[in-house]
Design an enzyme around this catalytic site. Structure first.
Site, short mmCIF file in Angstrom:
data_model
loop_
_atom_site.label_atom_id
_atom_site.label_comp_id
_atom_site.label_asym_id
_atom_site.label_seq_id
_atom_site.Cartn_x
_atom_site.Cartn_y
_atom_site.Cartn_z
N THR A 70 -8.71 39.84 -11.11
CA THR A 70 -9.98 40.05 -10.43
C THR A 70 -9.89 39.58 -8.98
O THR A 70 -8.97 38.85 -8.59
CB THR A 70 -11.10 39.27 -11.13
OG1 THR A 70 -10.83 37.86 -11.00
CG2 THR A 70 -11.20 39.63 -12.60
N ARG A 84 0.35 45.59 -9.26
CA ARG A 84 -0.56 45.25 -8.16
C ARG A 84 -0.08 45.84 -6.85
O ARG A 84 -0.89 46.23 -6.00
CB ARG A 84 -0.66 43.73 -8.04
CG ARG A 84 -1.42 43.07 -9.16
CD ARG A 84 -1.21 41.58 -9.18
NE ARG A 84 -1.91 40.95 -10.28
CZ ARG A 84 -1.58 39.78 -10.81
NH1 ARG A 84 -0.55 39.10 -10.32
NH2 ARG A 84 -2.28 39.28 -11.81
N CYS A 112 5.69 41.82 -14.27
CA CYS A 112 5.36 43.24 -14.36
C CYS A 112 4.02 43.52 -13.68
O CYS A 112 3.88 44.53 -12.98
CB CYS A 112 5.31 43.68 -15.82
SG CYS A 112 6.84 43.47 -16.74
N LEU A 113 3.05 42.64 -13.87
CA LEU A 113 1.75 42.81 -13.24
C LEU A 113 1.87 42.82 -11.72
O LEU A 113 1.14 43.54 -11.03
CB LEU A 113 0.79 41.71 -13.68
CG LEU A 113 0.29 41.77 -15.13
CD1 LEU A 113 -0.62 40.58 -15.42
CD2 LEU A 113 -0.44 43.07 -15.41
N PHE A 150 1.26 49.08 -22.22
CA PHE A 150 1.58 47.68 -21.96
C PHE A 150 0.47 46.83 -22.54
O PHE A 150 -0.65 46.84 -22.02
CB PHE A 150 1.70 47.49 -20.44
CG PHE A 150 2.19 46.14 -19.98
CD1 PHE A 150 3.54 45.89 -19.84
CD2 PHE A 150 1.28 45.16 -19.62
CE1 PHE A 150 3.99 44.67 -19.36
CE2 PHE A 150 1.72 43.93 -19.15
CZ PHE A 150 3.08 43.68 -19.02
N GLU A 197 -5.68 43.95 -13.22
CA GLU A 197 -4.50 43.35 -12.59
C GLU A 197 -4.89 42.14 -11.73
O GLU A 197 -4.32 41.89 -10.68
CB GLU A 197 -3.72 44.37 -11.72
CG GLU A 197 -3.56 45.76 -12.31
CD GLU A 197 -2.72 45.79 -13.57
OE1 GLU A 197 -2.27 44.73 -14.02
OE2 GLU A 197 -2.55 46.88 -14.14
#
Length: 387
Positions: A368, A246, A241-242, A132, A366
């Site tokens: 900080t 997470r 998607c992130l 990705f 993903e």
């Protein structure tokens, strides 16, 4: 003696199927991964091509997705699997997260039916590996500043740019690349044997050493029109998607913390200091009690977020709260455990400093800790502090 799970009775909150999935992954991890993980970490390698099909047979790749060979399990079951994988090493969970929650999810959410049929079954089986490509050398927390561009040339697209810190990048068969177009940010499926695409494995890491990390370069990479993910429309697409990735971290980081605490409790029970076990000292027990408390609270929060996600009621702020809490508390636990192991804690004979080093990365990728603090701050105050 009781475990943290027994102390907080978390098993009582799980269904029989969820416990079975968790135990199956834990058994696989103990048999196939744990005996080798210290050596992989020391060597700075991970046999992704060898392990991926085994993970696929267990249904762990894209396990929360429906159809196309995916297992279609609940979000909570996926979280529990991530917890057991990261109890071995963050690098293992990262490989699974990037494959399923990032690359496969991007195709599942934004791809055409033809793209889904072509790529997802092989990826679910672990026969095809994906990566990705969002983060760039100068744009991590601010992905909207990306410089990678996709230009129209007739019916084709031509991509130029670079991506950095890409898990699975040098072993992937397909890369999901996010690039700026004249209209908006879009996603593209780039077979990694496409001319102009190169991946260089990144070495000299002190964290996530049992993980393949690469820098990607795209030099006039020409793609057909059907390489575009048609439903990808703007930065919100990769960010969705992130959010999936997470979620896995919320559970996964706690697996690393649990492994540290388990190893430390066993160590303190057998290590003698001034003629009695280290575990029998009040200061030792105070440290262990505090760590168990934070681990238990983190697990309860993770399960609650999992239930919300299974009911399609979870928000981005709740995912941020879980990711921030799990990673922040997990790294504190790992560091505290190291103090109880003394000099033994800095060796690969024990998992503690390996986990602590890995969690340095998990704390910042993903999103900080500071980014998630600002997400929560915006939710609480209504004021945007990102700019």
């Amino acid at each position: 003696m009781v475990t943290v799970d027994e102390l907080f009775a978390t098993d009582s909150l799980l269904s029989e199927e969820e416990r079975e999935i968790r135990d199956t992954v834990a058994a696989f991890a103990a048999r196939r991964l744990r005996p080798h993980i210290a050596d992989w970490f020391e060597a700075g390698t991970f046999p992704a091509r060898e392990i991926a099909p085994e993970l696929g047979k267990l249904g762990l790749l894209g396990m929360h997705l429906e159809g196309y060979g995916c297992a279609g399990m609940s979000a909570t079951a996926y979280g529990l699997a991530c917890q057991e994988l990261e109890a071995v090493d963050s690098g293992v969970r990262s490989m699974v997260s990037v494959q399923g929650s990032l690359a496969m999810t991007a195709i599942h959410m934004f791809g055409s039916e033809e793209q889904k049929q072509h790529w997802l079954p092989g990826m679910a089986a672990g026969e095809t590996i994906g990566c990705f490509g969002l983060t760039e050398p100068d744009f991590g927390s601010n992905p909207g500043g990306m410089r990678t561009r996709a230009e129209r040339d007739g019916d084709d697209w031509v991509l130029n740019g670079s991506k950095m810190w890409i898990t699975n990048g040098s072993v992937a068969d397909v890369a999901v690349i996010w690039a700026r177009t004249d209209e908006r940010i879009r996603g593209f499926l780039v077979p990694t044997d496409t001319p102009g695409f190169t991946a260089r494995e990144m070495r000299r890491k002190l964290s996530l050493r049992a993980s393949i990390t690469a820098e990607l370069d795209l030099d006039d990479v020409r793609l057909p029109a059907d390489a575009l993910l048609p439903a990808s429309k703007g930065l919100g697409s990769p960010l969705a998607c992130l959010s999936e990735a997470r979620f896995g971290i919320i559970f996964g980081a706690l697996g690393a913390a649990r492994d540290c605490l388990d190893a430390t409790i066993e160590y303190t029970r057998t290590r003698e200091v001034f003629d009695k076990p280290l575990a029998s000292y009040q200061l030792t027990q105070a440290k262990l009690a505090d760590m168990a408390l934070e681990l238990g609270k983190g697990q309860l929060l993770a399960l609650h977020i999992g239930r919300l996600k299974d009911r399609h009621e979870v928000g981005a702020e709740q995912i941020s709260a879980g990711k921030l809490n799990s990673t922040r508390e997990a790294i504190k636990i790992a560091r505290e455990c190291r103090t109880l192991l003394g000099a033994n804690g800095i060796t690969l004979d024990y998992p503690v400093l390996r986990h602590a080093n890995n969690l340095e990365s998990v704390l910042t990728y993903e999103g900080t800790a500071e980014v998630h603090q600002m997400v929560l701050g915006k939710a609480l105050t209504g004021a945007d502090a990102f700019r």
